[in-house]
Scaffold this motif. Structure first.
Motif, mmCIF file in Angstrom:
data_model
loop_
_atom_site.group_PDB
_atom_site.id
_atom_site.type_symbol
_atom_site.label_atom_id
_atom_site.label_comp_id
_atom_site.label_asym_id
_atom_site.label_seq_id
_atom_site.Cartn_x
_atom_site.Cartn_y
_atom_site.Cartn_z
ATOM 1 N N THR A 164 3.381 -4.319 3.642
ATOM 2 C CA THR A 164 4.742 -4.018 3.214
ATOM 3 C C THR A 164 4.693 -2.717 2.416
ATOM 4 O O THR A 164 3.821 -2.537 1.564
ATOM 5 C CB THR A 164 5.290 -5.159 2.335
ATOM 6 O OG1 THR A 164 5.467 -6.318 3.148
ATOM 7 C CG2 THR A 164 6.654 -4.789 1.740
ATOM 8 N N GLN A 200 0.350 7.955 -7.873
ATOM 9 C CA GLN A 200 -0.178 7.157 -6.761
ATOM 10 C C GLN A 200 -1.693 7.278 -6.633
ATOM 11 O O GLN A 200 -2.298 6.547 -5.847
ATOM 12 C CB GLN A 200 0.520 7.550 -5.448
ATOM 13 C CG GLN A 200 1.987 7.105 -5.447
ATOM 14 C CD GLN A 200 2.639 7.154 -4.092
ATOM 15 O OE1 GLN A 200 2.267 7.967 -3.247
ATOM 16 N NE2 GLN A 200 3.621 6.291 -3.877
ATOM 17 N N ILE A 211 6.332 -0.146 -0.306
ATOM 18 C CA ILE A 211 7.190 -0.279 -1.487
ATOM 19 C C ILE A 211 7.660 1.101 -1.953
ATOM 20 O O ILE A 211 6.854 1.991 -2.205
ATOM 21 C CB ILE A 211 6.438 -0.958 -2.653
ATOM 22 C CG1 ILE A 211 5.831 -2.298 -2.218
ATOM 23 C CG2 ILE A 211 7.369 -1.135 -3.847
ATOM 24 C CD1 ILE A 211 6.836 -3.393 -1.944
ATOM 25 N N GLY A 256 3.888 8.086 1.299
ATOM 26 C CA GLY A 256 4.575 8.052 0.005
ATOM 27 C C GLY A 256 4.914 6.657 -0.474
ATOM 28 O O GLY A 256 5.432 6.482 -1.573
ATOM 29 N N LEU A 257 4.688 5.648 0.350
ATOM 30 C CA LEU A 257 4.999 4.263 -0.031
ATOM 31 C C LEU A 257 3.749 3.563 -0.552
ATOM 32 O O LEU A 257 2.652 3.762 -0.005
ATOM 33 C CB LEU A 257 5.525 3.487 1.182
ATOM 34 C CG LEU A 257 6.845 3.971 1.772
ATOM 35 C CD1 LEU A 257 7.036 3.401 3.175
ATOM 36 C CD2 LEU A 257 8.015 3.559 0.878
ATOM 37 N N PHE A 258 3.930 2.750 -1.606
ATOM 38 C CA PHE A 258 2.841 1.877 -2.023
ATOM 39 C C PHE A 258 2.675 0.815 -0.939
ATOM 40 O O PHE A 258 3.657 0.303 -0.412
ATOM 41 C CB PHE A 258 3.162 1.193 -3.358
ATOM 42 C CG PHE A 258 3.235 2.146 -4.514
ATOM 43 C CD1 PHE A 258 2.077 2.563 -5.158
ATOM 44 C CD2 PHE A 258 4.457 2.626 -4.962
ATOM 45 C CE1 PHE A 258 2.131 3.440 -6.235
ATOM 46 C CE2 PHE A 258 4.523 3.508 -6.034
ATOM 47 C CZ PHE A 258 3.351 3.929 -6.670
ATOM 48 N N GLN A 259 1.427 0.493 -0.628
ATOM 49 C CA GLN A 259 1.174 -0.512 0.402
ATOM 50 C C GLN A 259 0.685 -1.794 -0.252
ATOM 51 O O GLN A 259 -0.246 -1.773 -1.069
ATOM 52 C CB GLN A 259 0.096 -0.015 1.362
ATOM 53 C CG GLN A 259 0.488 1.236 2.123
ATOM 54 C CD GLN A 259 1.364 0.903 3.315
ATOM 55 O OE1 GLN A 259 0.932 0.216 4.227
ATOM 56 N NE2 GLN A 259 2.590 1.380 3.299
ATOM 57 N N VAL A 260 1.336 -2.906 0.098
ATOM 58 C CA VAL A 260 0.881 -4.207 -0.401
ATOM 59 C C VAL A 260 0.770 -5.150 0.790
ATOM 60 O O VAL A 260 1.369 -4.909 1.841
ATOM 61 C CB VAL A 260 1.874 -4.797 -1.440
ATOM 62 C CG1 VAL A 260 2.006 -3.880 -2.646
ATOM 63 C CG2 VAL A 260 3.237 -5.061 -0.805
ATOM 64 N N PRO A 261 -0.004 -6.214 0.640
ATOM 65 C CA PRO A 261 -0.078 -7.179 1.741
ATOM 66 C C PRO A 261 1.328 -7.672 2.080
ATOM 67 O O PRO A 261 2.164 -7.845 1.200
ATOM 68 C CB PRO A 261 -0.916 -8.318 1.156
ATOM 69 C CG PRO A 261 -1.724 -7.683 0.073
ATOM 70 C CD PRO A 261 -0.862 -6.584 -0.487
ATOM 71 N N LYS A 262 1.576 -7.887 3.352
ATOM 72 C CA LYS A 262 2.913 -8.250 3.812
ATOM 73 C C LYS A 262 3.443 -9.464 3.050
ATOM 74 O O LYS A 262 2.755 -10.458 2.915
ATOM 75 C CB LYS A 262 2.888 -8.560 5.310
ATOM 76 C CG LYS A 262 4.267 -8.531 5.919
ATOM 77 C CD LYS A 262 4.213 -8.055 7.361
ATOM 78 C CE LYS A 262 5.561 -7.579 7.792
ATOM 79 N NZ LYS A 262 5.521 -6.619 8.873
ATOM 80 N N VAL A 263 4.701 -9.323 2.523
ATOM 81 C CA VAL A 263 5.224 -10.417 1.706
ATOM 82 C C VAL A 263 6.185 -11.332 2.452
ATOM 83 O O VAL A 263 6.598 -12.352 1.925
ATOM 84 C CB VAL A 263 5.905 -9.903 0.420
ATOM 85 C CG1 VAL A 263 4.864 -9.513 -0.605
ATOM 86 C CG2 VAL A 263 6.834 -8.751 0.711
ATOM 87 N N ILE A 264 6.594 -10.959 3.675
ATOM 88 C CA ILE A 264 7.342 -11.942 4.468
ATOM 89 C C ILE A 264 6.700 -12.016 5.833
ATOM 90 O O ILE A 264 5.979 -11.107 6.235
ATOM 91 C CB ILE A 264 8.842 -11.590 4.627
ATOM 92 C CG1 ILE A 264 8.991 -10.222 5.267
ATOM 93 C CG2 ILE A 264 9.575 -11.698 3.324
ATOM 94 C CD1 ILE A 264 10.358 -9.981 5.842
ATOM 95 N N ALA A 314 -3.572 1.480 -2.191
ATOM 96 C CA ALA A 314 -3.226 1.908 -0.826
ATOM 97 C C ALA A 314 -1.843 2.568 -0.834
ATOM 98 O O ALA A 314 -0.898 2.034 -1.396
ATOM 99 C CB ALA A 314 -3.221 0.710 0.115
ATOM 100 N N ASN A 355 9.421 7.148 -3.755
ATOM 101 C CA ASN A 355 8.634 7.178 -4.990
ATOM 102 C C ASN A 355 8.583 8.519 -5.704
ATOM 103 O O ASN A 355 7.757 8.720 -6.592
ATOM 104 C CB ASN A 355 7.205 6.662 -4.731
ATOM 105 C CG ASN A 355 7.217 5.177 -4.394
ATOM 106 O OD1 ASN A 355 7.766 4.379 -5.137
ATOM 107 N ND2 ASN A 355 6.652 4.822 -3.252
ATOM 108 N N GLU A 360 0.804 5.001 1.819
ATOM 109 C CA GLU A 360 1.032 5.531 3.165
ATOM 110 C C GLU A 360 2.430 6.160 3.194
ATOM 111 O O GLU A 360 3.398 5.523 2.783
ATOM 112 C CB GLU A 360 0.947 4.373 4.180
ATOM 113 C CG GLU A 360 0.891 4.788 5.624
ATOM 114 C CD GLU A 360 -0.500 5.216 6.068
ATOM 115 O OE1 GLU A 360 -1.461 4.495 5.736
ATOM 116 O OE2 GLU A 360 -0.616 6.279 6.713
#
Lengths: 484, 109
Positions: free
Chosen positions: A140, B91, A142, B100-108, B96, A34, B98
Motif C-alpha cells: 500500500t 524519506q 501512503i 514518492g509514496l511510503f510503502q507499507v504491507p498491503k492493509v486491505i 521502502a 509527500n 516508491e
C-alpha cells in the motif's frame, strides 16, 4: 406496516486554511505525494503540535452561523487507532469539550415547508493521509500530504426522516460553510464529505432501530441514493424476519448499493484521553464578538435580500442564494444586464443546464458572469432574440468569445428594419395562398393562433434573425388588411 | 486562570486486571508480548490501578478538573506556510519508498 427512517449525519468539512492544523506545512490540493508532509505531520520523534489560529477562527464562525454555543474552553483529545495513513497512532480530535456545542439549521423542503434540524456539536480534528491500495502489488502506498489538514466534523441530531431531508440538510451546511469561506465545498476532491447514520422503525415507535453508518459519500446525488437504498435494504431485511446489524457500510456508486465493510469482530476502542501535547484553548468573549460582527452574509439572509432587492420568487431566491459562488455569479450578471428576472432565468436555465450536463461547477464555468451579462444586454436592446441568444450561448460555451464578437462573426444580428421585414412578409403571404384563405375565412378570435404559421415562415426565411415583435405586428397588419 | 471544566473524564470502576485484559491491551497497543511474561504484567498493571485507587480516595469535590498538568492556555500559531518540501530527507529513513509514496504491507485484501 408503515416504516419511518431515522437519519443523522456526520459531515467532515476541510477548513480552508493555508497551513495545517498543527504544523506549517501547506494544505494545497494536488501536490506531488509527500511534498507537503513535514516532520510534525509524519510524527517524527521530538516534534510537537502548535495550533493554527485560523482553524479556531473558522470553527467559531461556523458555530455562530448555526446559533450554537461556543466552547469557551475546548480541549483536544487523542483518538487512538493504528492505520498506516495515521503516523502518530492517534488522531488529534475533540470528544469531551468540543469547540462548537448545540446549534441548529433550518432546511426548506420541496413542498415549501421548513424544518429545524439540530446540530449536536462540531469539533476540530486533523485529517489522515491517503492510502493507495491498487498501485503496487502486495503493498500500500501512503501519501501524507493530507495528514494534518484541519477538519470541522459537524454532527447532527438524528432529526431527519427521509433522504430528501438529509440532502436538504447537507446542502444547507454546504451552503453555510462555503458562504462563510471556511471550506471550498469541493466534494469531488474530498473537501466536504458525509457519513450517513440510517435506521428504520415502525411509524409511531419511540425507540430507534439499529443503525448502520455509510461512509464517505462524495456527491449530493449519491447521498440521496445511498440513503434511499439503505432504507429499502433495512426494511426488506426486517420484513423477511432478519435483523439489522450495527456496522459500517460503503456506498458503491457504480452498483448503486451499500455493502458491508469487512468488519472485524472487535468493536472500536479508541481510548480517548486529553492530548498532553496541547493545552486547553480558552476563548475570550471579545474574540467571539469580533468574529460575530464580521460574519459574511449567510444563505438565509441572502435569500431574503434577493427577494427584496431583485423581486425574485421564493424558489428562485432559494436556488440562487444557496451557493455562494452561484449567488455572486448571478449578481454580476444582474449588474451587467440590469434585469434580475432575465438574469435569474438564464442562470437557472441555460447556464445551469450546461453546467449539469457537463458536470461542471459554477467556479469552472467556461462562460463567465461578464460574458453572460454581455449576452443579456443584447437581448434587452433587441440586437438578438431569446432564441438566437441561446445559439450565441452555445458558441460562447464551446468556443469562448464575447456576445458582440459572436453576433458579429456569425451574422446573427436581428433584423429590426421594418422595410426589410415588410418585404419578407409580403413574399411569405404571396406564397401561402391556401393559408391566407383559411385566415380570412376564420372567426376573428381564431386568427391570433393562425399567425403562428406565417411567423414560422418569416423566421425560416430570415434564419431566425427577424425581430419577433416587429414581425408579429407587420403580419397582423397585412393579413387583417386582406380580411376587410 | 480558572478553567471551567465539567468532570467528564470520569474514572471507571477500578478492578484488578486479568490475563485477557493484558492480552487485549497489548493488542490495542500493537505490542507483541511473551506468554510467560503475562502474569508479571498483569500484576504490575494491577498495582498501578491500585495506586490510582488510592488517589481516588482523596476528596477532590472542591478541586476543578484540569486537562493538562500545566496551568496555562494554548498559544496559537499564525496561519502561514513555514515548511518547505523536505521529502528526500524525510524519506531517507523510511524502509521502502516508491514514486514518492511510503510503502507499507498491503492493509486491505
Amino acid at each position: 406496516m408503515e416504516w419511518e427512517a431515522v437519519i443523522g449525519l456526520e459531515i467532515h468539512a476541510q477548513l480552508a486554511t493555508n497551513s495545517k492544523i498543527f504544523s506549517g506545512a501547506s494544505t494545497a490540493f494536488g501536490a506531488e505525494p509527500n511534498t507537503q508532509a513535514c516532520a510534525v505531520d509524519l510524527a517524527l520523534p521530538g516534534t510537537l503540535p502548535v495550533f493554527n489560529e485560523e482553524a479556531l477562527r473558522m470553527a467559531v464562525k461556523f458555530g455562530l452561523a448555526i446559533d450554537a454555543e461556543i466552547g469557551r474552553t475546548s480541549i483536544f483529545d487523542r483518538k487512538n487507532y493504528f492505520y498506516p495513513d495515521l503516523p502518530k497512532g492517534y488522531q488529534t480530535s475533540q470528544l469531551f469539550h468540543p469547540i462548537v456545542g448545540v446549534g441548529h439549521v433550518d432546511i426548506t423542503l420541496e413542498d415549501g415547508s421548513t424544518k429545524r434540524v439540530g446540530v449536536t456539536r462540531a469539533h476540530l480534528e486533523e485529517d489522515a493521509g491517503k492510502s493507495l491500495h491498487d498501485e503496487f502489488p502486495g503493498m500500500t502506498g501512503i501519501d501524507l500530504n493530507r495528514a494534518g489538514t484541519p477538519l470541522l466534523e459537524i454532527v447532527s441530531e438524528p432529526d431527519m426522516r427521509s433522504a430528501e431531508e438529509a440532502v436538504a440538510y447537507v446542502r444547507k451546511i454546504h451552503s453555510i460553510v462555503t458562504s462563510l469561506g471556511i471550506c471550498d465545498g469541493n466534494m469531488a476532491e474530498g473537501s466536504f464529505r458525509c457519513d450517513c447514520n440510517v435506521s428504520v422503525r415502525l411509524k409511531g415507535e419511540e425507540e430507534f432501530g439499529t443503525r448502520t453508518e455509510t461512509k464517505n459519500i462524495n456527491s449530493f446525488r449519491f447521498i440521496e441514493k445511498a440513503i434511499l437504498g439503505e432504507i429499502d435494504r433495512q426494511i426488506d431485511l426486517i420484513e423477511d424476519g432478519g435483523r439489522v446489524v450495527q456496522e459500517t457500510r460503503l456506498y458503491d456508486a457504480n452498483k448503486n448499493e451499500t455493502r458491508s465493510m469487512r468488519s472485524k469482530e472487535e468493536a472500536n476502542d479508541y481510548r480517548y484521553f486529553p492530548c498532553p501535547d496541547l493545552l486547553p484553548i480558552v476563548i475570550e468573549e471579545d474574540y467571539i464578538e469580533e468574529i460575530r460582527n464580521n460574519l459574511p452574509e449567510l444563505p438565509d439572509a441572502r435569500k431574503e435580500r434577493f427577494i427584496e432587492q431583485y423581486k425574485l420568487s421564493d424558489y428562485d431566491a432559494m436556488v440562487l442564494s444557496a451557493d455562494r459562488f452561484l449567488a455572486e455569479y448571478f449578481e454580476t450578471v444582474v449588474t451587467a444586464a440590469k434585469d434580475a428576472k432575465l438574469a435569474a432565468n438564464w442562470v437557472m436555465g441555460e447556464l445551469s443546464k450546461h453546467l449539469n450536463a457537463n458536470d461542471t461547477s459554477i467556479g469552472d464555468s467556461p462562460v463567465s458572469a461578464d460574458q453572460l451579462g454581455g449576452l443579456l444586454v443584447r437581448i434587452k436592446d433587441n440586437t438578438i432574440s431569446g432564441n438566437i441568444a441561446k445559439k450565441v450561448f452555445e458558441v460562447m460555451w464551446s468556443e469562448g468569445g464575447s456576445a458582440d464578437e459572436i453576433i458579429e462573426a456569425k451574422g446573427l444580428k436581428q433584423v429590426t428594419d421594418s422595410g426589410a421585414i415588410e418585404a419578407i412578409v409580403d413574399e411569405v403571404i404571396s406564397k401561402s395562398g391556401p393559408q391566407v384563405e383559411q385566415y380570412i375565412a376564420a372567426e376573428p378570435d381564431k386568427r391570433g393562433k393562425m399567425i403562428g404559421f406565417f411567423m414560422g415562415q418569416v423566421m425560416k426565411a430570415t434564419g431566425g434573425k427577424a425581430n419577433p415583435g416587429a414581425v408579429t405586428g407587420i403580419l397582423k397588419k397585412k393579413l387583417d388588411a386582406l380580411c376587410d | 486562570m480558572t478553567l471551567k471544566l465539567t468532570p467528564k473524564y470520569q474514572e471507571e470502576a477500578i478492578m484488578a486486571l486479568d490475563r485477557s485484559d493484558v492480552e487485549r491491551i497489548a493488542h490495542l497497543a500493537r505490542l507483541q508480548i511473551d506468554q510467560q511474561d503475562i502474569p508479571e504484567y498483569t500484576e504490575n498493571l494491577s498495582n498501578i490501578l491500585d495506586l490510582v485507587d488510592q488517589m481516588q480516595a482523596v476528596d477532590t469535590s472542591e478541586t476543578e478538573p484540569m486537562a493538562n498538568a500545566l496551568d496555562a492556555v494554548q498559544r496559537l500559531r499564525k496561519d502561514d506556510v513555514t515548511e518547505e518540501n523536505q521529502r528526500d530527507a524525510l524519506q531517507s529513513v523510511a524502509p521502502a519508498v516508491e514514486n514518492g509514496l511510503f510503502q507499507v504491507p498491503k492493509v486491505i485484501e
